[in-house]
Design a protein around this motif. Structure first.
Motif, PDB file in Angstrom:
ATOM      1  N   MET A   1       0.845  -1.186   0.000  1.00 10.40           N
ATOM      2  CA  MET A   1       0.000   0.000   0.000  1.00 10.40           C
ATOM      3  C   MET A   1       0.883   1.239   0.000  1.00 10.40           C
ATOM      4  SD  MET A   1      -2.850   1.246   2.802  1.00 10.40           S
ATOM      5  CE  MET A   1      -3.804  -0.247   2.586  1.00 10.40           C
ATOM      6  N   ALA A   2       0.710   2.098  -0.993  1.00 11.03           N
ATOM      7  CA  ALA A   2       1.531   3.297  -1.107  1.00 11.03           C
ATOM      8  C   ALA A   2       1.198   4.284   0.012  1.00 11.03           C
ATOM      9  CB  ALA A   2       1.313   3.967  -2.461  1.00 11.03           C
ATOM     10  N   SER A   3       2.231   4.949   0.538  1.00 12.85           N
ATOM     11  CA  SER A   3       2.055   5.985   1.559  1.00 12.85           C
ATOM     12  C   SER A   3       2.613   7.309   1.048  1.00 12.85           C
ATOM     13  CB  SER A   3       2.772   5.602   2.855  1.00 12.85           C
ATOM     14  OG  SER A   3       2.156   4.473   3.447  1.00 12.85           O
ATOM     15  N   ILE A   4       1.917   8.387   1.401  1.00 13.07           N
ATOM     16  CA  ILE A   4       2.298   9.737   0.984  1.00 13.07           C
ATOM     17  C   ILE A   4       2.588  10.561   2.229  1.00 13.07           C
ATOM     18  CG2 ILE A   4       1.615  11.776  -0.333  1.00 13.07           C
ATOM     19  CD1 ILE A   4       1.858   9.173  -1.973  1.00 13.07           C
ATOM     20  N   TYR A   5       3.698  11.310   2.203  1.00  9.23           N
ATOM     21  CA  TYR A   5       4.135  12.060   3.363  1.00  9.23           C
ATOM     22  C   TYR A   5       4.208  13.561   3.044  1.00  9.23           C
ATOM     23  CZ  TYR A   5       5.569   7.409   4.875  1.00  9.23           C
ATOM     24  OH  TYR A   5       5.579   6.079   5.197  1.00  9.23           O
ATOM     25  N   ASP A   6       4.294  14.336   4.130  1.00 10.53           N
ATOM     26  CA  ASP A   6       4.605  15.772   4.041  1.00 10.53           C
ATOM     27  C   ASP A   6       3.562  16.562   3.255  1.00 10.53           C
ATOM     28  OD1 ASP A   6       6.903  14.972   5.373  1.00 10.53           O
ATOM     29  OD2 ASP A   6       8.053  14.779   3.539  1.00 10.53           O
ATOM     30  N   ASN A 108       7.287  18.004  -4.104  1.00  9.41           N
ATOM     31  CA  ASN A 108       8.036  16.873  -4.635  1.00  9.41           C
ATOM     32  C   ASN A 108       9.102  16.439  -3.631  1.00  9.41           C
ATOM     33  OD1 ASN A 108      10.165  15.434  -6.315  1.00  9.41           O
ATOM     34  ND2 ASN A 108       8.629  15.844  -7.897  1.00  9.41           N
ATOM     35  N   ASP A 109       9.405  15.127  -3.613  1.00  8.90           N
ATOM     36  CA  ASP A 109      10.445  14.606  -2.727  1.00  8.90           C
ATOM     37  C   ASP A 109      11.802  15.258  -2.957  1.00  8.90           C
ATOM     38  OD1 ASP A 109       8.842  12.742  -1.395  1.00  8.90           O
ATOM     39  OD2 ASP A 109       9.091  11.272  -2.998  1.00  8.90           O
ATOM     40  N   GLY A 136       5.846  12.587  -3.184  1.00 10.14           N
ATOM     41  CA  GLY A 136       5.721  12.666  -1.733  1.00 10.14           C
ATOM     42  C   GLY A 136       5.791  11.324  -1.038  1.00 10.14           C
ATOM     43  N   THR A 137       6.527  10.365  -1.613  1.00 10.68           N
ATOM     44  CA  THR A 137       6.600   9.037  -1.017  1.00 10.68           C
ATOM     45  C   THR A 137       7.745   8.886  -0.021  1.00 10.68           C
ATOM     46  OG1 THR A 137       7.926   8.263  -2.897  1.00 10.68           O
ATOM     47  CG2 THR A 137       5.541   7.927  -3.012  1.00 10.68           C
ATOM     48  N   THR A 138       8.566   9.915   0.143  1.00 13.87           N
ATOM     49  CA  THR A 138       9.664   9.889   1.110  1.00 13.87           C
ATOM     50  C   THR A 138       9.258  10.663   2.357  1.00 13.87           C
ATOM     51  OG1 THR A 138      11.318   9.765  -0.643  1.00 13.87           O
ATOM     52  CG2 THR A 138      12.081  10.484   1.514  1.00 13.87           C
ATOM     53  N   ASP A 139       9.502  10.072   3.536  1.00  9.97           N
ATOM     54  CA  ASP A 139       9.116  10.698   4.801  1.00  9.97           C
ATOM     55  C   ASP A 139      10.203  11.674   5.216  1.00  9.97           C
ATOM     56  OD1 ASP A 139       7.960  11.387   7.146  1.00  9.97           O
ATOM     57  OD2 ASP A 139       8.163   9.440   8.114  1.00  9.97           O
ATOM     58  N   ASP A 140      10.166  12.893   4.637  1.00  5.22           N
ATOM     59  CA  ASP A 140      11.149  13.918   4.965  1.00  5.22           C
ATOM     60  C   ASP A 140      10.802  14.573   6.295  1.00  5.22           C
ATOM     61  OD1 ASP A 140      12.722  13.773   2.516  1.00  5.22           O
ATOM     62  OD2 ASP A 140      10.941  14.563   1.531  1.00  5.22           O
ATOM     63  N   GLU A 141      11.738  15.375   6.790  1.00  3.60           N
ATOM     64  CA  GLU A 141      11.525  16.090   8.037  1.00  3.60           C
ATOM     65  C   GLU A 141      10.773  17.389   7.768  1.00  3.60           C
ATOM     66  OE1 GLU A 141      12.131  15.504  11.295  1.00  3.60           O
ATOM     67  OE2 GLU A 141      12.523  13.473  10.618  1.00  3.60           O
TER      68      GLU A 141
END
Length: 347
Positions: A1-6, A108-109, A136-141
């Motif tokens: 399951m794809a997750s989107i962050y930030d 964008n990531d 947005g698939t990378t969980d950035d700070e």
């Protein structure tokens, strides 16, 4: 399951608009939106996504039609503009669940750890074909790190003071560097209506003794992303360090830790130091505002200038070094699970 962050949540999507906490139209950061319908690598209008356990439908996907910009914590800017829909700089999403409509700006990531003070849009247009590639698939700070009013911060003269009474130059106790001066204290008030519309920004309440014997020594209320110091043998085994910093929201499920059920609003305060520090809040180790080169999204340019006038160290200009390792994502959640499974204290 794809997750989107930030996902940067805003009050509405509009062209030629500046979004900021100061303007009251930048509501906060949402992490971990997910859905199996994103597994094909595309956002499609009509896709279902889960945000905080609630299912929403993607109603509208939009993109820049002319240049906009991100204002960063150091006063610099990063521009964005029209791009191919297989890799947009920025995407605008409108989602709803039949009763509630929410609006997000998704960078964008490639921007990495965002230090956004504000987002200024140019023109906005609907994407062609009602779809666009997932970003947005990378969980950035991307964090909002705050103590609630009433938090008692340990100070150099002994004892503790309510956070709202601190001022630039006051000496507070740090875990690593003894008494150090506060460089800035920033206040954000979120009213009851905003909390009701945006439950994900509700504070986390940590009851007295929830983290260990006598810790905290009184209920501690912080923003969901605020990192709390965890000290244990489990942390040592998992991370190679006995002390790590864990977002408060990960502690939900621990007895005595919950989303604050208050009916009214909340007054949040950021504590800015020369460097990232571990402070003592109601007896518990908790971070000051982290100012990595691209991890701060809460200071405004005027305040950055004030920090320079106050003599803040060059460390901040280069980007903070984290005071402790950040226990993030799945590993952070597993840290909590292992403490609960083994009935171990967190501090």
């Amino acid at each position: 399951m794809a997750s989107i962050y930030d996902l940067l949540e805003v009050t509405i999507i509009s062209a030629n608009t500046t979004y900021s906490e100061e303007n009251g139209n930048l509501l906060g950061v949402v992490d971990g939106a997910s859905g199996t319908e994103l597994d094909d690598g595309e956002f499609d209008e009509g896709d279902l996504i889960s945000i905080g356990g609630t299912i929403y439908t993607i109603d509208l996907i939009q993109e820049p039609s002319s240049s906009g910009s991100l204002l960063l914590g150091d006063g610099s800017t990063r521009s964005f503009g029209p791009q191919n829909e297989d890799n947009l700089d920025v995407m605008f999403l409108t989602v709803s669940n039949g009763g509630t409509t929410r609006y997000f700006i998704l960078p964008n990531d490639s921007y990495g750890d965002l230090t956004v003070q504000s987002v200024t849009t140019g023109g906005i247009t609907d994407v062609a074909g009602n779809d666009a590639a997932v970003i947005g698939t990378t969980d950035d700070e991307v964090n909002v790190v705050c103590f609630a009013a009433g938090t008692m911060i340990a100070v150099a003269e002994g004892g503790a003071r309510p956070i709202e009474t601190l001022a630039p130059g006051d000496l507070v106790l740090t875990a690593d560097h003894g008494p150090r001066p506060v460089r800035w204290l920033e206040h954000h008030a979120i009213n009851a209506a905003s909390l009701a519309r945006n439950p994900h920004v509700r504070p986390i309440r940590i009851s007295a003794g929830a983290l260990g014997q006598g810790l905290p020594d009184a209920p501690l209320v912080v923003s969901p992303q605020h990192r709390i110091l965890v000290r244990s043998k489990i942390a040592q085994r998992m991370f190679g360090q006995s002390e790590v910093l864990l977002p408060a929201k990960f502690l939900r499920g621990v007895t005595g830790v919950e989303t604050d059920p208050r009916d009214g609003g909340v007054d949040y305060y950021h504590v800015v130091m020369d460097r990232h520090e571990v402070l003592f809040a109601n007896g518990v180790g908790a971070e000051s505002l982290y100012r990595g080169q691209e991890a701060m999204k809460t200071l405004r340019s005027a305040q950055s200038a004030a920090l320079a006038m106050l003599g803040a160290s060059r460390t901040a200009a280069r980007g903070d070094v984290p005071a402790r390792l950040f226990a993030q994502g799945g590993r952070g959640r597993r840290l909590v699970e292992r403490h609960l499974k083994n009935a171990r204290a967190f501090a």
